[in-house]
Structures are given as structure tokens and as C-alpha cells.
Write an enzyme that holds these catalytic residues in place. Structure first.
Site, PDB file in Angstrom:
ATOM      1  N   HIS A  61       0.869  -1.185   0.000  1.00 29.35           N
ATOM      2  CA  HIS A  61       0.000   0.000   0.000  1.00 29.35           C
ATOM      3  C   HIS A  61       0.901   1.228   0.000  1.00 29.35           C
ATOM      4  O   HIS A  61       1.558   1.513   0.999  1.00 29.35           O
ATOM      5  CB  HIS A  61      -0.912  -0.016   1.229  1.00 29.35           C
ATOM      6  CG  HIS A  61      -1.843  -1.193   1.245  1.00 29.35           C
ATOM      7  ND1 HIS A  61      -3.062  -1.172   0.614  1.00 29.35           N
ATOM      8  CD2 HIS A  61      -1.718  -2.431   1.777  1.00 29.35           C
ATOM      9  CE1 HIS A  61      -3.674  -2.344   0.772  1.00 29.35           C
ATOM     10  NE2 HIS A  61      -2.872  -3.135   1.476  1.00 29.35           N
ATOM     11  N   ARG A  63      -0.281   4.314  -0.862  1.00 26.17           N
ATOM     12  CA  ARG A  63      -1.126   5.420  -0.370  1.00 26.17           C
ATOM     13  C   ARG A  63      -1.268   6.635  -1.272  1.00 26.17           C
ATOM     14  O   ARG A  63      -1.981   7.569  -0.912  1.00 26.17           O
ATOM     15  CB  ARG A  63      -0.632   5.898   1.015  1.00 26.17           C
ATOM     16  CG  ARG A  63      -0.567   4.811   2.077  1.00 26.17           C
ATOM     17  CD  ARG A  63      -1.925   4.262   2.406  1.00 26.17           C
ATOM     18  NE  ARG A  63      -1.888   3.394   3.591  1.00 26.17           N
ATOM     19  CZ  ARG A  63      -2.554   2.252   3.691  1.00 26.17           C
ATOM     20  NH1 ARG A  63      -3.317   1.829   2.706  1.00 26.17           N
ATOM     21  NH2 ARG A  63      -2.481   1.541   4.768  1.00 26.17           N
ATOM     22  N   HIS A 230      -2.767 -12.457   1.619  1.00 28.31           N
ATOM     23  CA  HIS A 230      -2.532 -12.539   3.086  1.00 28.31           C
ATOM     24  C   HIS A 230      -3.356 -13.585   3.844  1.00 28.31           C
ATOM     25  O   HIS A 230      -4.109 -13.251   4.750  1.00 28.31           O
ATOM     26  CB  HIS A 230      -2.705 -11.165   3.731  1.00 28.31           C
ATOM     27  CG  HIS A 230      -3.948 -10.373   3.423  1.00 28.31           C
ATOM     28  ND1 HIS A 230      -5.195 -10.933   3.343  1.00 28.31           N
ATOM     29  CD2 HIS A 230      -4.108  -9.041   3.201  1.00 28.31           C
ATOM     30  CE1 HIS A 230      -6.076  -9.987   3.077  1.00 28.31           C
ATOM     31  NE2 HIS A 230      -5.433  -8.826   2.971  1.00 28.31           N
ATOM     32  N   ASP A 303       2.069  -6.933   2.473  1.00 31.31           N
ATOM     33  CA  ASP A 303       0.907  -6.144   2.921  1.00 31.31           C
ATOM     34  C   ASP A 303       1.385  -4.891   3.670  1.00 31.31           C
ATOM     35  O   ASP A 303       0.814  -4.499   4.695  1.00 31.31           O
ATOM     36  CB  ASP A 303      -0.063  -6.954   3.781  1.00 31.31           C
ATOM     37  CG  ASP A 303      -1.421  -6.258   3.932  1.00 31.31           C
ATOM     38  OD1 ASP A 303      -1.637  -5.205   3.297  1.00 31.31           O
ATOM     39  OD2 ASP A 303      -2.260  -6.765   4.709  1.00 31.31           O
TER      40      ASP A 303
END
Ligand code: DOR
Length: 448
Positions: A61, A63, A230, A303
Site C-alpha cells: 500500500h 497510499r 494474506h 501487505d
């Protein structure tokens, strides 16, 4: 540039070899013999180190756009390079989400000049709302290979079936966040002894299992390629094992935190350990390791989920789920998974239960799970994870497997410091990372 004195480990095995890089490619691999550095060439010291294809993360991520206070593509890619990655797949749960060609183009634009190759994933549904499919063909035309609503699962099975049908026509992969929202309810930690003791609402393992089973059945029906993100529960691993044996095209990942930590770490109410899906029991953790060992779980993915302090420094129920991982993934994995296995300093007996039966993975299997298998799943094998051989793109990491270091959150290059491994001593550190022949990480920075 000469990468001198290391041991090359790739799909072809392990051998002592110097590696000569010219421009963006590997020019020569001197197996068992020292290569001479051409006049004017830089020499990168790889003595005592493993020289491997750069790592590839299927699940980061970054962002941007929209939450640059947590991370940007630039800072996330920097963190990735320091962690040995030469390519990361950027998750699409940005703001706005990557559910349109415009946002995918924006991410690709922002990624130019970053410290690693950043490949945007696209959403499965518009706004990740689970109601209407994204323009998957338009996203695929821009190079998107992974489609995911990660952060939440697609709750509507009919819609998921359609998404799989489109993905297979487009040659893409459905990357599946498996949690049934109705079973999850308001849960914030694993449902069981720890949630009861802490007085916190539980998130049951069966919430993951039912969606894994549903989507394995849909993948069988549609022939789609399914990648399970995940995984956290023993029952999910068993379901994937059975589906793989019966010919379903499924790959699966586990994160370093689910492979190294259990729910017991939440006993001190630290939100650093809050993540979705949640940390579970030692039996779940050991089942994930077993799955990695026998190939049921193909990949270790981070993750990487940066959050600013204000999102984490609140109650367990309010805190944002997720933890940063790009700079620690390889070291955590090497520390707890390699043969002979080491351990983390841990909060209680339950975290260690079953670990005495863990015999450890060979380094080659670990690197397969972090480099060439994820590269293959994302369709990046021509550039990343490939054998270290003449003519191959020089996307490489050089790792000192013996180096011990302590995780200091404030030293992480990621803009957010929400790591659950603060203060842990880990074994294994990236010394150099080369991206298209450029040393984006060199010894001094890696030794910070
Ligand atoms: O803990 C998580 N955080 N799990 C996810 O699936 C999403 C991620 C995030 O975006 O923060």
C-alpha cells in the site's frame, strides 16, 4: 560495475560468482572465478553475501494518491529498495482508488524515477464498493495484471464470478482479500481466547475460510487465475491444498507478520499488532509455514500498510489496521523461517507453541517465495526475478545473511513507522540493491 565476492542464488541454484553489470544488464557471471573489474568500473563488495534477483512484492500500500501523510510512491519505493525489492505492486485502495484509467496513469507517472519498479493493481469494483465492476479492460490495457478490492472482500458472489470471467479473458489475476463482512462484523482481533481475555470483539477465522472456499469454487467454474492475499488461517491453507490438488489455478500468499507473530502479541493492547486479517493462533501460524514449505503457499508478500501516528495511537477498535513491512520483510522471514530457524523475543508461551517442530526452509525456497514466484504471478518475469545470467536485466539484491540488526522505527525510510517489530533483533540485511544496473541502495545506506 562489478558485484564481487558473493554467492549467486537464483532459480538455477547457488554458486560462488562475481557478477559484471554493464548498463542495464548483466554482462558476465564468473562462476567460481574472480572477474576483473574493467578500468573505471565501480566495485560493490558482496563478500559473505547472497546475490539474488531483486525481490518482488505483490502487495504494498503506497497510499498515493490521497494519503500522502502516510506514504508516497517515492517514499514507499525507497523503503522497498532498502528492503531488497526491485518491483512492487501498488494496491489500489488509494483515494481516489485505482478504478479508472486516469488513476492508473497517475500512479504510473508518479512512479517514474522511483527507487523500484512500481506496478499499479486495479480495483475489481468501482470505488471498491462491491457493486459495479471496474473498467477492467481499460485498466489491463495500461498494463494492470492484478485486480483486487483489497482492504475488503467482494461480498457479492455473482459479481465475483463476473470479475473472474473478465479477468480470465484479459489474462489477469484476481487478487482476493478473503473476509466475509457478515462474519467479521465489528471484530478487530482474532476471535478466541485472546479476544475474550482482552474484552475485544473477535474476527473469526471462518470469515476467511468461507470466502476462500467460495472463490476456489468460482475459480474452478470460471477457469480464472486466483491469487489469495494474506492468508491467516489453517483452514484456508487446507482448502487451497485440496483445490490445487484438484487442478484449480490458485496461488496464495502469506505475510511475514502472519508467519512470525500470533494473537498473543496483542495482550498489551498495542495497536501496532492490529491488522486485517488478524494475527491468529500458533496452530494457524504453523499451518502457514507448513503451507510455504510444501508449496501450497507460493509467495511471501508484505501487505505493507503505512498509517500515520494519529491513525494508530487510539483504541484498538478505532485504530487503523495494518503495519509497514517493506524494510523488514526479508529479515523477518530469514530470521524465523530459514534452516536453522531463529526466533523473535516473544511475549508468551503460546507464541512459541509448535515452533519446535519447524525445521526451516532452504534459502532458495525463501527467495523463490519473495522474488521469482511473485514476479511470475504479476507477469513481470521478463524484468524481475529472472536468473542472474548474461543479458538479463540487472535487477538484483545483495544480502548479508549473517548480519544482525535491531529494528528502529524512526530509522525506517517509509513515511510511517507503524512496525510490530520495533526493538526486535533480526538476522539478514540488504547491503545493495541494483535497479536496471543502477545501485539504488549501496552499503552505507543499508547499514543505517
Ligand atoms: O490490515 C490491513 N491494512 N489489511 C488490509 O487488507 C488493508 C490494509 C490497509 O490498506 O491499511
Amino acid at each position: 560495475m562489478l558485484v564481487a565476492g558473493g554467492t549467486v542464488v537464483d532459480q538455477g541454484g547457488s554458486r560462488r560468482a562475481d557478477v559484471l553489470v554493464k548498463g542495464e544488464v548483466v554482462a558476465e557471471v564468473g562462476e567460481g572465478r574472480a572477474l576483473r573489474a574493467p578500468a573505471g568500473a565501480d566495485v560493490l563488495d558482496a563478500s559473505g553475501c547472497v546475490v539474488a534477483p531483486g525481490l518482488v512484492d505483490l502487495h504494498a500500500h503506497l497510499r498515493e494518491p490521497g494519503a500522502e501523510e502516510a506514504e508516497s510512491i517515492e517514499t514507499g519505493a525507497r523503503a522497498a529498495a532498502l528492503g531488497g525489492y526491485t518491483a512492487v505492486v501498488a494496491m489500489p485502495n488509494t483515494s481516489p482508488p485505482a478504478d479508472s484509467a486516469a488513476v492508473v496513469r497517475q500512479v504510473l507517472q508518479l512512479a517514474k524515477g522511483a527507487s523500484c519498479d512500481v506496478r499499479p493493481a486495479g480495483t475489481i469494483t468501482l470505488g471498491r464498493e462491491g457493486r459495479v465492476l471496474s473498467p477492467m479492460a481499460e485498466l489491463a490495457a495500461l498494463g494492470v495484471t492484478l485486480f483486487t478490492d483489497d482492504g475488503t472482500g467482494v461480498q457479492d458472489p455473482g459479481l465475483m464470478r463476473r470479475a473472474m470471467e473478465y479477468a480470465s479473458v484479459l489474462g489477469g489475476v484476481i487478487a482476493d482479500h478473503c473476509e466475509d463482512a457478515y462474519l467479521v462484523g465489528a471484530g478487530v482481533v482474532n476471535e478466541g481466547a485472546v479476544s475474550s481475555a482482552l474484552g475485544l470483539p473477535g474476527r473469526p477465522a471462518v470469515a476467511e475460510e468461507v470466502m476462500v472456499l467460495r472463490d476456489l469454487a468460482l475459480a474452478r467454474l470460471t477457469g480464472a487465475r486466483l491469487h489469495l492475499l494474506h492468508l491467516s488461517a489453517a483452514a484456508s491453507v487446507a482448502a487451497v491444498r485440496a483445490a490445487t490438488a484438484s487442478g484449480v489455478q490458485v496461488t496464495a500468499e502469506a505475510t511475514p507478520h502472519h508467519l512470525a507473530l500470533t494473537q498473543e502479541w496483542l495482550a498489551g493492547y498495542s495497536t501496532a499488532f492490529k491488522v486485517n486479517p488478524p494475527l491468529r493462533t500458533s496452530a494457524d501460524m504453523m499451518a502457514l509455514r507448513q503451507g510455504l514449505s510444501d508449496g501450497t503457499i507460493d509467495v511471501i508478500a508484505t501487505d505493507h500498510a503505512p498509517h500515520p501516528p494519529e491513525a494508530k495511537e487510539t483504541s484498538m477498535c478505532e485504530a487503523a489496521p495494518g503495519m509497514v513491512g517493506l524494510e523488514t520483510a526479508l529479515a523477518v522471514s530469514m530470521t524465523v523461517l530459514l534452516d536453522p530457524p531463529g526466533s523473535l523475543s516473544s511475549p508468551g508461551r503460546d507464541n512459541e507453541a509448535g515452533q519446535e517442530h519447524w525445521t526451516g526452509l532452504p534459502l532458495e525456497r525463501l527467495l523463490a517465495a519473495m522474488s521469482w514466484l511473485p514476479a511470475k504471478i504479476a507477469g513481470l518475469s521478463a524484468l524481475h526475478g529472472g536468473p542472474v545470467a548474461p543479458g538479463a536485466p540487472a535487477n538484483l539484491c545483495v544480502v548479508d545473511p549473517a548480519r544482525k540488526w535491531v529494528v528502529r522505527p524512526e530509522k525506517l525510510a517509509s513515511r510511517s513507522h507503524n512496525t510490530p517489530f520495533a526493538g526486535q533483533e533480526l538476522t539478514g540485511k540488504v547491503r545493495h540493491t541494483l535497479l536496471a544496473g543502477e545501485p539504488v541502495v549501496v552499503a552505507e545506506e543499508a547499514q543505517r
